[in-house]
Design an enzyme around this catalytic site. Structure first.
Site, PDB file in Angstrom:
ATOM      1  N   GLY A   1       1.073  22.525  -4.811  1.00  0.00           N
ATOM      2  CA  GLY A   1       1.666  21.415  -5.310  1.00  0.00           C
ATOM      3  C   GLY A   1       0.881  20.123  -5.422  1.00  0.00           C
TER       4      GLY A   1
ATOM      5  N   GLU B   1      -6.900 -12.315  14.051  1.00  0.00           N
ATOM      6  CA  GLU B   1      -5.800 -12.665  14.769  1.00  0.00           C
ATOM      7  C   GLU B   1      -5.574 -11.628  15.937  1.00  0.00           C
ATOM      8  OE1 GLU B   1      -1.098 -13.534  13.975  1.00  0.00           O
ATOM      9  OE2 GLU B   1      -2.168 -12.503  12.520  1.00  0.00           O
TER      10      GLU B   1
ATOM     11  N   CYS C   1      -2.914 -17.010  10.590  1.00  0.00           N
ATOM     12  CA  CYS C   1      -2.239 -16.170   9.835  1.00  0.00           C
ATOM     13  C   CYS C   1      -1.090 -16.813   9.040  1.00  0.00           C
ATOM     14  CB  CYS C   1      -1.774 -14.878  10.327  1.00  0.00           C
ATOM     15  SG  CYS C   1      -1.541 -13.572   9.174  1.00  0.00           S
TER      16      CYS C   1
ATOM     17  N   ASP D   1       1.780  17.066  -4.160  1.00  0.00           N
ATOM     18  CA  ASP D   1       1.666  16.408  -2.858  1.00  0.00           C
ATOM     19  C   ASP D   1       0.951  16.886  -1.609  1.00  0.00           C
ATOM     20  OD1 ASP D   1       3.673  14.674  -3.849  1.00  0.00           O
ATOM     21  OD2 ASP D   1       5.296  16.040  -3.493  1.00  0.00           O
ATOM     22  N   SER D   2       0.969  18.032  -1.536  1.00  0.00           N
ATOM     23  CA  SER D   2       0.092  18.683  -0.357  1.00  0.00           C
ATOM     24  C   SER D   2      -1.483  18.532  -0.820  1.00  0.00           C
ATOM     25  CB  SER D   2       0.275  20.081   0.231  1.00  0.00           C
ATOM     26  OG  SER D   2       0.271  21.057  -1.040  1.00  0.00           O
TER      27      SER D   2
ATOM     28  N   LYS E   1      -0.434 -20.271  17.599  1.00  0.00           N
ATOM     29  CA  LYS E   1       0.186 -20.235  16.202  1.00  0.00           C
ATOM     30  C   LYS E   1       1.455 -21.002  15.899  1.00  0.00           C
ATOM     31  CE  LYS E   1       1.141 -16.135  12.878  1.00  0.00           C
ATOM     32  NZ  LYS E   1       0.971 -14.880  12.704  1.00  0.00           N
TER      33      LYS E   1
ATOM     34  N   LYS F   1      17.961  10.810   7.984  1.00  0.00           N
ATOM     35  CA  LYS F   1      16.641  11.644   7.832  1.00  0.00           C
ATOM     36  C   LYS F   1      15.734  10.869   8.081  1.00  0.00           C
ATOM     37  CE  LYS F   1      18.379  15.422   4.510  1.00  0.00           C
ATOM     38  NZ  LYS F   1      17.831  16.228   3.621  1.00  0.00           N
TER      39      LYS F   1
END
Length: 591
Positions: free
Chosen positions: A337, A60, A167, A339-340, A131, A555
């Site tokens: 840790g 597509e 699609c 995550d990193s 489409k 945030k």
């Protein structure tokens, strides 16, 4: 490894079949790179022709890249897309590929912006399809951009009627595939820009099988691969017979050409005009059957385990974001840790060790073990490693303004973020942010601190899955005789931001197994408070987590993009107002 399967003929009423060799080219395109994308189509068309294909289909909007978002609203972009399409048709013929039928997605401007597919043959645009169903949910905003089409386009190729769809058309009961049954086509080509999310491969196969039975026709489903900002395309192109049986399947995440020999029913209908709200149109490219030839065995790529498909999405998304935005290297803070550690390993798998720079930034609260674990990981993987203590920098701030409590904790994170951004400016690295979905959901991150950066590889990965991926990646390394890339101690230690003496994540957050299950229901499934309690979540925990999630929306709006892997990712997927007084629970807590 690919396993082989012999294709049995699909027949219509009179038992007669005709042969067609179909190629599905799952390629990695870049939004806006019309010339580069056209060159990709040309190159893969040549491969399809070399493989003896009669028809090759591309994803597509392959010419423009997908999704082009507000580029669609620029008249110049639409005109450039149409021009690129016609130049491509002529170039295919000029380079000896004029007899190959090429289906390619592009942006058309006929009657408004159109998400379109074209069949190119003999140096011309032989047919175009717009489409029909425009998705307007989740990551899709197609009703904002495109005008829906109402033509059902059938091309007769080597005596076989081939229909074009795009699609979302395959997701609709009673839509174009029901029209295909009335038009009595032998093959429906469905071109896709279908983003990855967990377990979507099972959904795709079942859906294609159901639509094939609805249409009474084989389906060739081609999808793109690669990353586009938050979206990752995993390929998984496939072909199913009219009975819904899987015939061939391409691998995940790799650019590849799936070539399938199909025995299809010859065309038996010339019906045109209105059918189920669409207008059937027909074009003849070649009415005579292709000369008989010995078919090649089909291939069916083996399925990936859950961790492998998620890892593939993270690696693909990170690699393409870095590459498509002109960066050559990345930098991240390595804390020791989990995550990193996972982000660094994803980056190494995506870019190679030489492109990954990791920095240890210990403060007075960092344990010796954390610094040692970070250095161990860097050495295991051959990453560029340096240690820059931040205690003196934090002390300089303290000398200017006295901070304590949360403000003092956040100051350490912001010093680290500033340092990483300075290294980015100095050396041209892209900063990778290391936060996970559980932290992002609950606001357990510091603005302009650990949330600073340009891309967040595990932004949509819950904490429990981060651990699962780390163990899986180490197990893969062990099976291949390699040293596990992630130190065991980084996986086993209790998670901590190490911004205060003896600090643990559990001081402020519920256990991650409980938290992630609740977040899945509240964030991904949009369940309200009463429904969450009905599902068995502790009422007090529900109150606390809803409050944390709702307070952190501001945030999340300032967080970097990252690969979508879940049902509902923050960013393109889940979009809530920041200024918002609707609450699933009591009054808003003080920030």
């Amino acid at each position: 490894m690919l396993r082989r399967r012999i294709i049995w003929p699909a027949v219509r009423d009179n038992g007669v079949v005709a042969q067609l060799r179909v190629a599905l080219a799952q390629i990695d395109v870049t939004v806006g790179d019309l010339d580069g994308n056209a060159a990709l189509v040309l190159g893969w068309s040549r491969r399809a022709a070399d493989a003896g294909a009669h028809l090759v289909a591309f994803p597509e909007m392959a010419l423009t890249g997908y999704p082009p978002e507000d580029l669609v609203l620029r008249k110049s972009f639409g005109q450039a897309s149409v021009g690129a399409l016609h130049r491509l048709a002529r170039r295919l013929a000029d380079e000896g590929l004029g007899e190959l039928s090429v289906v390619v997605g592009y942006l058309d401007v006929d009657g408004g912006p159109r998400n379109a597919a074209a069949l190119l043959h003999g140096g011309r645009v032989v047919a175009t399809y717009f489409k029909h169903h425009l998705p307007n949910y989740g990551v899709f905003d197609e009703d904002r951009y495109f005008v829906s089409g109402d033509r059902f386009v059938v091309v007769r190729l080597h005596g076989i009627d081939v229909a074009l769809t795009i699609c979302e058309d395959i997701w609709q009961d009673g839509g174009p595939f029901a029209v295909a049954a009335q038009a009595r086509v032998g093959l429906v080509v469905n071109i896709n820009g279908s983003p990855y999310e967990r377990n979507k491969d099972d959904v795709r196969l079942e859906l294609a099988a159901r639509r094939a039975r609805e249409a009474g026709a084989s389906i060739a489903y081609v999808n793109m691969v690669g990353g586009q900002d938050e979206l990752v395309y995993d390929g998984d192109s496939l072909v199913v017979g009219a009975d819904g049986e899987l015939i061939g399947r391409a691998p995940r995440y790799d650019e590849s050409l799936l070539v399938i020999d199909l025995d299809l029913p010859p065309a038996t209908s010339d019906r045109t005009g209105p059918v189920r709200g669409m207008t059937v149109e027909r074009t003849v490219v070649s009415a005579e059957p292709a000369p008989s030839y010995p078919p090649e065995p089909a291939v069916i790529a083996e399925r990936l385990p859950d961790e492998a498909e998620v890892w593939g999405a993270l690696v693909t998304g990170t690699r393409d974001y870095v590459r498509k935005n002109g960066f050559r290297s990345v930098v991240l803070g390595l804390s020791g840790g989990i995550d990193s550690a996972v982000v660094a390993t994803v980056a190494r798998d995506a870019l190679g060790a030489d492109a990954v720079h990791v920095v240890g930034m210990p403060s007075r609260h960092s344990s010796e073990g954390s610094v040692a674990d970070a250095g161990d990981l860097a050495r295991r993987q051959g990453l560029h490693w340096q240690v820059i203590p931040i205690a003196a920098m934090v002390d300089a701030y303290d000398a200017a303004v006295s901070l304590d409590g949360l403000a003092a904790e956040n100051l350490q994170a912001r010093v680290r973020g500033t340092l990483l951004m300075a290294l980015s400016n100095q050396d041209g690295h892209l900063v990778l942010t290391t936060g996970n979905k559980s932290e992002l959901a609950t606001g357990y991150s510091t603005l302009y601190g650990d949330s600073a950066g340009g891309f967040a590889p595990i932004k949509d990965v819950p904490k429990t899955l981060v651990w699962q991926l780390a163990r899986w990646r180490n197990a893969v390394a062990e099976k291949t005789g390699e040293h596990p890339p992630i130190p065991r101690s980084s996986i086993d230690k209790p998670p901590s931001a190490e911004l205060a003496p003896g600090q643990l994540d559990s001081d402020r957050l519920p256990p991650y197994d409980l938290l992630d299950a609740l977040l899945m229901d509240y964030v991904d499934r949009d369940l309200g408070r009463a429904a969450l309690v009905e599902r068995g979540h502790d009422p007090n925990l529900v109150e606390k987590v809803i409050r944390l999630v709702d307070q952190a929306e501001y945030k999340r709006r300032q967080y970097p993009p990252g690969p979508k892997i879940s049902l509902k990712a923050f960013g393109r997927d889940r979009r809530l107002p920041i200024s918002n007084r609707w609450r699933e629970t009591g009054p808003r807590a003080e920030l």
